[in-house]
Design a protein around this motif. Sequence first.
Motif, mmCIF file in Angstrom:
data_model
loop_
_atom_site.group_PDB
_atom_site.id
_atom_site.type_symbol
_atom_site.label_atom_id
_atom_site.label_comp_id
_atom_site.label_asym_id
_atom_site.label_seq_id
_atom_site.Cartn_x
_atom_site.Cartn_y
_atom_site.Cartn_z
ATOM 1 N N LEU A 130 -29.678 -27.399 27.093
ATOM 2 C CA LEU A 130 -31.011 -27.102 26.381
ATOM 3 C C LEU A 130 -31.423 -27.956 25.411
ATOM 4 O O LEU A 130 -32.573 -28.542 25.551
ATOM 5 N N ALA A 131 -30.534 -28.315 24.273
ATOM 6 C CA ALA A 131 -30.744 -29.390 23.506
ATOM 7 C C ALA A 131 -31.033 -30.495 23.948
ATOM 8 O O ALA A 131 -31.796 -31.360 23.545
ATOM 9 N N SER A 132 -30.405 -31.063 24.931
ATOM 10 C CA SER A 132 -30.406 -32.501 25.601
ATOM 11 C C SER A 132 -31.603 -32.397 26.329
ATOM 12 O O SER A 132 -32.531 -33.429 26.327
ATOM 13 N N LYS A 133 -32.138 -31.372 27.006
ATOM 14 C CA LYS A 133 -33.190 -31.064 27.807
ATOM 15 C C LYS A 133 -34.380 -31.207 26.961
ATOM 16 O O LYS A 133 -35.329 -32.098 27.223
ATOM 17 N N ASP A 134 -34.257 -30.665 25.563
ATOM 18 C CA ASP A 134 -35.666 -30.758 24.808
ATOM 19 C C ASP A 134 -35.680 -32.152 24.272
ATOM 20 O O ASP A 134 -36.777 -32.673 23.988
ATOM 21 N N ALA A 135 -34.482 -32.896 23.926
ATOM 22 C CA ALA A 135 -34.671 -34.259 23.495
ATOM 23 C C ALA A 135 -35.202 -35.175 24.508
ATOM 24 O O ALA A 135 -35.998 -35.822 24.169
ATOM 25 N N LEU A 136 -34.619 -35.010 25.750
ATOM 26 C CA LEU A 136 -35.662 -35.718 26.938
ATOM 27 C C LEU A 136 -36.846 -35.538 27.077
ATOM 28 O O LEU A 136 -37.960 -36.354 27.173
ATOM 29 N N LEU A 137 -37.332 -34.214 26.852
ATOM 30 C CA LEU A 137 -38.996 -33.826 26.998
ATOM 31 C C LEU A 137 -39.719 -34.471 25.695
ATOM 32 O O LEU A 137 -40.820 -34.864 25.814
ATOM 33 N N GLY A 138 -39.161 -34.453 24.604
ATOM 34 C CA GLY A 138 -39.518 -35.152 23.412
ATOM 35 C C GLY A 138 -39.624 -36.622 23.651
ATOM 36 O O GLY A 138 -40.911 -37.181 23.456
ATOM 37 N N ALA A 139 -38.652 -37.333 24.255
ATOM 38 C CA ALA A 139 -38.688 -38.684 24.605
ATOM 39 C C ALA A 139 -39.845 -38.925 25.657
ATOM 40 O O ALA A 139 -40.385 -40.040 25.583
ATOM 41 N N LYS A 140 -40.034 -38.233 26.531
ATOM 42 C CA LYS A 140 -41.018 -38.082 27.654
ATOM 43 C C LYS A 140 -42.355 -38.084 27.147
ATOM 44 O O LYS A 140 -43.171 -39.097 27.451
ATOM 45 N N ASP A 141 -42.557 -37.194 26.053
ATOM 46 C CA ASP A 141 -43.753 -37.106 25.592
ATOM 47 C C ASP A 141 -44.126 -38.540 24.696
ATOM 48 O O ASP A 141 -45.338 -38.812 24.692
ATOM 49 N N ASP A 142 -43.142 -38.830 23.941
ATOM 50 C CA ASP A 142 -43.238 -40.125 23.360
ATOM 51 C C ASP A 142 -43.700 -41.141 24.151
ATOM 52 O O ASP A 142 -44.509 -42.165 24.040
ATOM 53 N N LEU A 143 -43.165 -41.613 25.310
ATOM 54 C CA LEU A 143 -43.303 -42.474 26.459
ATOM 55 C C LEU A 143 -44.918 -42.461 26.783
ATOM 56 O O LEU A 143 -45.454 -43.306 27.066
#
Length: 162
Positions: A130-143
Amino acid sequence: MQQHPINQRISFLLQSFKLSARAFSEAIGEKPTITQNYVGTRNSMPGADYIEKVLKHFESINPAWFLTGAGEPFIGDAQASPVTISSKKNKGGVQANNIGQNTINNISLEDCKRSLESSQQEIEQLKAQLASKDALLGAKDDLIAAKEEMLSLLRAGHNRPN
C-alpha cells in the motif's frame, strides 16, 4: 482387522466418525471432492499431504494402521470420537470430543498461533504494498503536473491559446 488398501481404510474412518466424504474433507481442510475421489469409484491413491492432514486432524488414528493396515485403527483405548458438522458449506465449525487437549472446534492453540503469525506477516506485506502504491500515485500526480506545466510553456512559446 485385515490389511486393506488405504482407500478402504479411509472409508472405514468415514464410517467410524460418521462423516460424509464432503464433511471429512472439510474437517481436514481439503476440497470436498478430494475424499470422494479416494473412496468413490475412482479409487485414486491419496498423496502424502492428504495423509498428513488426516493424521494431524484425527490424532486418535493409529498412523501405522492408516499407512499399512497393520495393528488397530485407533491409538490405545481411543475410539472414533463423535464428530458433527454444525452447518453446511463451512459456515459452522466442526465439533469433536477432545478431552484434555488444547483444542476447540478441532483447532489447536498452536494452529491458531501459526495462523495469527501468518496473518500478521501478510498484513505487513500488504501495508508495504500500500505504501508503494501511494508513492507511485504521488509520482504519477507529479508527472501529470509536470506535463501540464510543459504543455503550458510550449503553448505560450508558440502563442497558441489551446
